[in-house]
Design an enzyme around this catalytic site. Structure first.
Site, PDB file in Angstrom:
ATOM      1  CG  ASP A 163       0.311  -8.890   8.070  1.00  0.00           C
ATOM      2  OD1 ASP A 163       0.515 -10.101   7.820  1.00  0.00           O
ATOM      3  OD2 ASP A 163       0.544  -7.979   7.257  1.00  0.00           O
ATOM      4  CG  PHE A 191      -1.781  -1.189   1.354  1.00  0.00           C
ATOM      5  CD1 PHE A 191      -2.901  -1.311   0.555  1.00  0.00           C
ATOM      6  CD2 PHE A 191      -1.464  -2.211   2.229  1.00  0.00           C
ATOM      7  CE1 PHE A 191      -3.710  -2.435   0.637  1.00  0.00           C
ATOM      8  CE2 PHE A 191      -2.251  -3.339   2.316  1.00  0.00           C
ATOM      9  CZ  PHE A 191      -3.379  -3.460   1.514  1.00  0.00           C
TER      10      PHE A 191
END
Ligand SMILES: Nc1ncnc2c1ncn2[C@@H]1O[C@H](COP(=O)(O)OP(=O)(O)OP(=O)(O)O)[C@@H](O)[C@H]1O
Length: 369
Positions: A133, A13
């Site tokens: 994550d 991102f």
């Protein structure tokens, strides 16, 4: 106020830059996310999580947010700068520096990494935040070799969730894969709210276990290529049936190609294939023992509620407690006993040219026939 110096890395991102801050008079990392790459909701979530984690007394093993800016096109998060980058790249460089006959001089201080990650995760959970994550790419290293858990973009401020497919497949807990869910309504994506909830903290425990496994073997426990996603679930089933046989066959046997006469050779071969050295796991039994602790406390496949980071840390503490007068301490004999108890793999699963023999000390030998 910030002078961009060089790009560090581009993630899915964002792009992260090293910069100099005249405001703080120090190097910082600028995580710049183009607005078209993320939703306002996602960015707000990451911002809120970082704000909670970075307020009052920030944790030394969490990468803090120092500032946040936005304009028409970008979100800019100003982060503490970690000089040595992420653990995945760090190990990759270490591997590329070494050769099979002479491992890189990079040494991994397992105890320090484990304790600091544990502390960071425990702190976040105590604030009601699950990371979701955890993986070597999101563990940053400072120049002093301290770790800082970073990239809280998938984090959630809740102990339960029914968001699936969040995070990274190779490190993700089994219960977070939607194709394990049998409810047809969920499968048809008719009503996500009726999908079962999973415990986000226990999912983090799994990812911690998978991350430490990576440090041990220089490879992912369940590496799966994208087109072969179904394989991941097959691996999980196989692992659940007999975790030690799974690890042994996938991670130990392939490293035995040259034949080995004793456990010292095997230990060296593991180090040489990874090409970096563990500072504080002096012999192969330590590696297997740590692996067993991870499997018993963090990598529980179906019984996620049985995962316990406290139990994991207690067992790690006693394994590294070299005081042999303590009942649970890790004497050489107990390591060997444990090896035979937990790692005496069904001989059928071992390639024909190898066999386990019980010599004076257990060792792996190549069959001469
Ligand atoms: N504070 C920092 N100091 C030094 N390097 C950093 C810092 N933050 C991030 N990096 C580097 O940039 C990489 C990408 O950062 P980050 O994971 O936060 O971005 P991302 O776009 O969310 O990535 P992805 O979603 O692909 O994991 C990290 O893996 C690390 O190598």
């Amino acid at each position: 106020m910030y002078t961009k110096l060089r790009p560090i890395q581009s993630g899915t991102f964002s792009t992260v830059y090293k910069a100099w801050s005249t405001k703080y008079n120090r190097y910082v990392a600028l995580k710049i996310t183009p607005k078209y790459k993320t939703s306002e909701k996602n960015m707000l979530n990451e911002y809120n999580v970082m704000k909670t984690l970075s307020s009052h007394s920030p944790h030394p093993n969490i990468c803090s947010m120092l500032d946040f800016y936005t304009d028409d096109s970008y979100y800019v998060m100003v982060l503490e700068y970690c000089e040595c980058g992420d653990l995945y790249d760090f190990l990759d460089i270490a591997k590329s520096q070494g050769t099979p006959s002479s491992p890189s001089l990079v040494q991994i201080d397992m105890q320090k990494i484990i304790r600091q990650l544990y502390s960071a995760i425990q702190f976040a959970h105590s604030l009601g935040i699950a990371h979701r994550d955890i993986k070597p790419e999101n563990v940053l290293l400072t120049i002093n070799g301290d770790v800082k858990l970073a990239d809280w973009g998938h984090a959630i401020q809740a102990s339960k969730s029914n968001d699936y497919q969040i995070g990274t497949d190779n490190y993700r807990a089994p219960e977070t894969f939607s194709n394990r869910i049998e409810t047809s309504s969920f499968k048809r994506k008719l009503d996500q709210s009726s999908a079962p909830l999973y415990n986000t903290y226990k999912a983090d425990y799994w990812s911690l276990g998978a991350t430490i496994f990576y440090l041990l073997f220089g490879d992912c426990l369940f590496r799966v290529l994208k087109p072969k996603k179904g394989q991941h679930l097959k691996n999980l089933h196989e692992f659940e049936k007999d975790p030690f046989a799974f690890i042994y066959n996938k991670y130990v046997v392939p490293r035995l190609a040259g034949g080995y006469n004793n456990e010292g050779d095997l230990h060296e071969s593991l180090q040489h294939t990874r090409q970096y050295v563990w500072q504080d796991l002096p012999d192969i039994y330590d590696v297997f023992h740590l692996c067993k602790i991870i499997v018993d406390t963090l990598l529980r496949v179906s019984d996620a509620e049985e995962r316990s980071m406290e139990k994991f840390m207690n067992m790690v503490d006693s394994a590294w407690n070299k005081d042999t007068s303590t009942k649970d301490s890790f004497s050489y004999q107990s390591k060997i006993d444990l090896f035979w108890e937990q790692w005496s793999i069904n001989t059928e699963s071992i390639p024909s040219n190898f066999q386990l023999r019980n010599f004076e000390k257990p060792c792996l030998v190549q069959d001469s026939k």
